[in-house]
Design an enzyme around this catalytic site. Structure first.
Site, PDB file in Angstrom:
ATOM      1  N   ILE A 111       5.377  12.564  32.589  1.00 23.26           N
ATOM      2  CA  ILE A 111       4.544  11.432  32.163  1.00 23.26           C
ATOM      3  C   ILE A 111       4.229  10.503  33.336  1.00 23.26           C
ATOM      4  O   ILE A 111       3.071  10.132  33.548  1.00 23.26           O
ATOM      5  CB  ILE A 111       5.218  10.670  30.992  1.00 23.26           C
ATOM      6  CG1 ILE A 111       5.315  11.583  29.754  1.00 23.26           C
ATOM      7  CG2 ILE A 111       4.430   9.402  30.639  1.00 23.26           C
ATOM      8  CD1 ILE A 111       6.149  11.054  28.612  1.00 23.26           C
TER       9      ILE A 111
ATOM     10  N   PRO B 186      14.078   8.910  31.456  1.00 26.11           N
ATOM     11  CA  PRO B 186      14.789   9.048  30.182  1.00 26.11           C
ATOM     12  C   PRO B 186      15.813   7.925  30.048  1.00 26.11           C
ATOM     13  O   PRO B 186      16.150   7.268  31.050  1.00 26.11           O
ATOM     14  CB  PRO B 186      15.513  10.389  30.317  1.00 26.11           C
ATOM     15  CG  PRO B 186      15.123  10.972  31.625  1.00 26.11           C
ATOM     16  CD  PRO B 186      14.470   9.927  32.442  1.00 26.11           C
TER      17      PRO B 186
ATOM     18  N   ALA C 296       8.676   4.324  27.432  1.00 27.37           N
ATOM     19  CA  ALA C 296       9.722   5.348  27.541  1.00 27.37           C
ATOM     20  C   ALA C 296      10.782   5.130  26.449  1.00 27.37           C
ATOM     21  O   ALA C 296      10.673   5.694  25.360  1.00 27.37           O
ATOM     22  CB  ALA C 296      10.322   5.326  28.934  1.00 27.37           C
ATOM     23  N   ARG C 297      11.771   4.284  26.706  1.00 28.70           N
ATOM     24  CA  ARG C 297      12.792   3.981  25.700  1.00 28.70           C
ATOM     25  C   ARG C 297      13.150   2.498  25.782  1.00 28.70           C
ATOM     26  O   ARG C 297      13.334   1.946  26.877  1.00 28.70           O
ATOM     27  CB  ARG C 297      14.068   4.807  25.936  1.00 28.70           C
ATOM     28  CG  ARG C 297      13.981   6.258  25.475  1.00 28.70           C
ATOM     29  CD  ARG C 297      13.905   6.391  23.953  1.00 28.70           C
ATOM     30  NE  ARG C 297      13.789   7.774  23.503  1.00 28.70           N
ATOM     31  CZ  ARG C 297      12.647   8.430  23.309  1.00 28.70           C
ATOM     32  NH1 ARG C 297      11.494   7.839  23.530  1.00 28.70           N
ATOM     33  NH2 ARG C 297      12.660   9.679  22.874  1.00 28.70           N
TER      34      ARG C 297
ATOM     35  N   ASP D 165       5.754  -0.245  24.087  1.00 27.70           N
ATOM     36  CA  ASP D 165       5.619   0.685  22.966  1.00 27.70           C
ATOM     37  C   ASP D 165       6.995   0.956  22.363  1.00 27.70           C
ATOM     38  O   ASP D 165       7.090   1.460  21.253  1.00 27.70           O
ATOM     39  CB  ASP D 165       4.974   1.996  23.433  1.00 27.70           C
ATOM     40  CG  ASP D 165       4.724   2.935  22.264  1.00 27.70           C
ATOM     41  OD1 ASP D 165       4.157   2.461  21.242  1.00 27.70           O
ATOM     42  OD2 ASP D 165       5.108   4.119  22.329  1.00 27.70           O
TER      43      ASP D 165
ATOM     44  N   GLU E 219      14.952  -0.902  18.108  1.00 25.99           N
ATOM     45  CA  GLU E 219      13.844  -0.524  17.210  1.00 25.99           C
ATOM     46  C   GLU E 219      14.249   0.496  16.142  1.00 25.99           C
ATOM     47  O   GLU E 219      13.482   0.753  15.207  1.00 25.99           O
ATOM     48  CB  GLU E 219      12.684   0.053  18.023  1.00 25.99           C
ATOM     49  CG  GLU E 219      13.007   1.425  18.595  1.00 25.99           C
ATOM     50  CD  GLU E 219      11.861   2.080  19.362  1.00 25.99           C
ATOM     51  OE1 GLU E 219      10.959   1.381  19.818  1.00 25.99           O
ATOM     52  OE2 GLU E 219      11.908   3.313  19.487  1.00 25.99           O
TER      53      GLU E 219
ATOM     54  N   HIS F  76       6.116   2.402  18.726  1.00 27.58           N
ATOM     55  CA  HIS F  76       6.545   3.676  19.311  1.00 27.58           C
ATOM     56  C   HIS F  76       5.553   4.782  18.905  1.00 27.58           C
ATOM     57  O   HIS F  76       5.909   5.721  18.195  1.00 27.58           O
ATOM     58  CB  HIS F  76       7.971   4.030  18.861  1.00 27.58           C
ATOM     59  CG  HIS F  76       8.618   5.042  19.769  1.00 27.58           C
ATOM     60  ND1 HIS F  76       9.934   4.975  20.139  1.00 27.58           N
ATOM     61  CD2 HIS F  76       8.115   6.144  20.395  1.00 27.58           C
ATOM     62  CE1 HIS F  76      10.217   5.991  20.933  1.00 27.58           C
ATOM     63  NE2 HIS F  76       9.125   6.703  21.102  1.00 27.58           N
TER      64      HIS F  76
HETATM   65  P1  NAD Z   1      10.700  14.016  32.615  1.00 27.98           P
HETATM   66  O1  NAD Z   1      12.057  14.559  32.411  1.00 27.98           O
HETATM   67  O2  NAD Z   1       9.589  14.939  32.967  1.00 27.98           O
HETATM   68  O3  NAD Z   1      10.737  12.876  33.741  1.00 27.98           O
HETATM   69  C1  NAD Z   1      11.746  11.929  33.889  1.00 27.98           C
HETATM   70  C2  NAD Z   1      11.782  11.481  35.348  1.00 27.98           C
HETATM   71  O4  NAD Z   1      12.734  10.405  35.468  1.00 27.98           O
HETATM   72  C3  NAD Z   1      12.216  12.580  36.326  1.00 27.98           C
HETATM   73  O5  NAD Z   1      11.344  12.576  37.432  1.00 27.98           O
HETATM   74  C4  NAD Z   1      13.627  12.148  36.776  1.00 27.98           C
HETATM   75  O6  NAD Z   1      13.900  12.537  38.102  1.00 27.98           O
HETATM   76  C5  NAD Z   1      13.512  10.635  36.654  1.00 27.98           C
HETATM   77  N1  NAD Z   1      14.820   9.982  36.482  1.00 27.98           N
HETATM   78  C6  NAD Z   1      15.816  10.317  35.628  1.00 27.98           C
HETATM   79  N2  NAD Z   1      16.847   9.453  35.772  1.00 27.98           N
HETATM   80  C7  NAD Z   1      16.483   8.576  36.728  1.00 27.98           C
HETATM   81  C8  NAD Z   1      17.108   7.471  37.334  1.00 27.98           C
HETATM   82  N3  NAD Z   1      18.340   7.092  36.968  1.00 27.98           N
HETATM   83  N4  NAD Z   1      16.445   6.799  38.292  1.00 27.98           N
HETATM   84  C9  NAD Z   1      15.209   7.185  38.678  1.00 27.98           C
HETATM   85  N5  NAD Z   1      14.552   8.230  38.149  1.00 27.98           N
HETATM   86  C10 NAD Z   1      15.194   8.918  37.188  1.00 27.98           C
HETATM   87  O7  NAD Z   1      10.359  13.203  31.281  1.00 27.98           O
HETATM   88  P2  NAD Z   1       8.914  12.769  30.738  1.00 27.98           P
HETATM   89  O8  NAD Z   1       8.364  13.881  29.904  1.00 27.98           O
HETATM   90  O9  NAD Z   1       8.106  12.236  31.852  1.00 27.98           O
HETATM   91  O10 NAD Z   1       9.336  11.599  29.726  1.00 27.98           O
HETATM   92  C11 NAD Z   1      10.006  10.432  30.182  1.00 27.98           C
HETATM   93  C12 NAD Z   1      10.572   9.680  29.004  1.00 27.98           C
HETATM   94  O11 NAD Z   1       9.507   9.122  28.235  1.00 27.98           O
HETATM   95  C13 NAD Z   1      11.328  10.550  27.983  1.00 27.98           C
HETATM   96  O12 NAD Z   1      12.672  10.763  28.364  1.00 27.98           O
HETATM   97  C14 NAD Z   1      11.216   9.780  26.700  1.00 27.98           C
HETATM   98  O13 NAD Z   1      12.353   8.955  26.531  1.00 27.98           O
HETATM   99  C15 NAD Z   1       9.974   8.894  26.907  1.00 27.98           C
HETATM  100  N6  NAD Z   1       8.871   9.227  25.970  1.00 27.98           N
HETATM  101  C16 NAD Z   1       8.362   8.260  25.174  1.00 27.98           C
HETATM  102  C17 NAD Z   1       7.312   8.547  24.313  1.00 27.98           C
HETATM  103  C18 NAD Z   1       6.665   7.497  23.410  1.00 27.98           C
HETATM  104  O14 NAD Z   1       6.001   7.858  22.423  1.00 27.98           O
HETATM  105  N7  NAD Z   1       6.794   6.219  23.694  1.00 27.98           N
HETATM  106  C19 NAD Z   1       6.803   9.847  24.262  1.00 27.98           C
HETATM  107  C20 NAD Z   1       7.348  10.808  25.104  1.00 27.98           C
HETATM  108  C21 NAD Z   1       8.373  10.489  25.957  1.00 27.98           C
END
Ligand code: NAD
Length: 328
Positions: free
Chosen positions: A155, A205, A232-233, A257, A262, A294
């Protein structure tokens, strides 16, 4: 034939479940309830269950699944912080999540950025009562900003691609670096990102290392009037620190979001309920705070893919012991 019990099923998922269950040759029963110790009985005779993000899957819940000989668990979400993966491993329950293209969430993220930057919330309120004045609505242009992206996974990378057309300077911080990201922006350390950015968007995440990464101390390191975006969260940000930041004027705006606490609130109509969520209720009333339920993921393509990757993942786990989105 693999028997799957699906929990938290929304109306818009039902057609996909019935069509795709035929394609993947599995038998699926659908319930709108969350998976809890009270509803586990619905899964009688099932080999696998699939849930959304509101069911809390702790060790007790997993032990109850094990007792009922449920071997596979899927979450139809990208994030899986609501599942105790260590306990799943101990108990021998295989877990996978779902996948979908990052574009929907990435587009939504840019929309929140623009809504906050251009003061769309108070402008919308005014329009509703024929107040077409401009006072207090002067915005900023993306091309003049430095934007920070934390987490350059699927993302975060897509957000960076979207932003590259706006002409802004982009800084990134992430655990893992990507060549394609380095072509359009610069990776920096977290303190530099906090110090230099006008707008910061989170895309990691939720884990022990990212819980409350935005807090009183990190906000102090940021520019005055910084805008924060969270698709994200919620628990990545300390809600109390956000309230203080908006009250003091240190934060220029928030696009959320997701918000801490929540669970049980989002995706439900609460109009006649007495809610005990003071901080969320207080934060959402500010003119420079845009909060949504969300829903960044919520597109036709993503919903189909969430169901499809759930069914394909569970059938692959059952047939061969692994699948592309396996997490334990
Ligand atoms: P992904 O696993 O492809 O990417 C996560 C990135 O975060 C990776 O590049 C990882 O290296 C980095 N990361 C992890 N821990 C870290 C830290 N401590 N410090 C710095 N970087 C760190 O995941 P994604 O598909 O891009 O999704 C990201 C998050 O978005 C998901 O985990 C989910 O919680 C959230 N999300 C929210 C919605 C929504 O509707 N609001 C929808 C989808 C995903």
């Amino acid at each position: 034939m693999l028997k799957i019990c699906a929990y938290e099923v929304r109306q818009d998922e039902r057609e996909y479940f019935s069509r795709l269950s035929r394609d993947y040759q599995c038998e699926t029963v659908l319930y709108k309830e969350q998976l809890t110790p009270d509803t586990i009985a619905f899964a009688k005779g099932a080999d696998a269950v699939t849930i959304l993000g509101q069911s809390r899957i702790d060790r007790t819940m997993l032990a109850l699944m094990k007792q009922r000989q449920i071997r596979f668990l899927n979450t139809r979400t990208v994030g899986y912080d609501h599942i105790d993966l260590n306990s799943a491993r101990d108990l021998g329950i295989r877990v996978c999540h779902s996948g979908y293209a990052p574009n929907g969430v990435a587009d939504y993220t840019v929309m929140l950025m623009l809504l906050v930057l251009r003061h769309y919330k108070p402008a919308l309120w005014r329009g509703e009562v024929y107040d077409y004045s401009l006072k207090g609505l002067m915005g900023r242009e993306m091309k003049d900003l430095t934007i920070g992206i934390i987490g350059t996974g699927k993302i975060g990378t897509c957000v960076i691609k979207n932003l590259s057309g706006f002409g802004c300077r982009i800084l990134a911080y992430s655990r893992t670096h990507k060549e394609e990201v380095e072509k359009v922006c610069e990776y920096v350390d977290l303190d530099t990102l906090y110090k230099e950015c006008d707008l910061i968007s989170l895309h990691t995440p939720l884990s022990d290392s990212t819980y409350h990464m935005i807090n009183q101390e990190t906000i102090r390191k940021m520019k005055d009037q910084v805008i924060l975006i969270n698709c994200a969260r919620g628990e990545l940000m300390d809600l109390e620190a956000l309230v203080d930041g908006i009250e003091s004027g240190k934060l220029g705006g928030l696009g959320l979001d997701t918000v801490e606490g929540e669970q049980g609130l989002v995706h439900v109509d609460h109009r006649t309920d007495i809610l005990k969520l003071r901080h969320i209720a207080y934060l959402r009333q500010f003119p420079n705070v845009v909060m949504t339920q969300h829903m960044a993921f919520y597109t036709d393509a993503a919903v189909r893919s969430m169901v499809e990757t759930a069914l394909s993942g569970l059938t692959q786990l059952s047939d061969s012991g692994c699948c592309p989105y396996m997490i334990s």
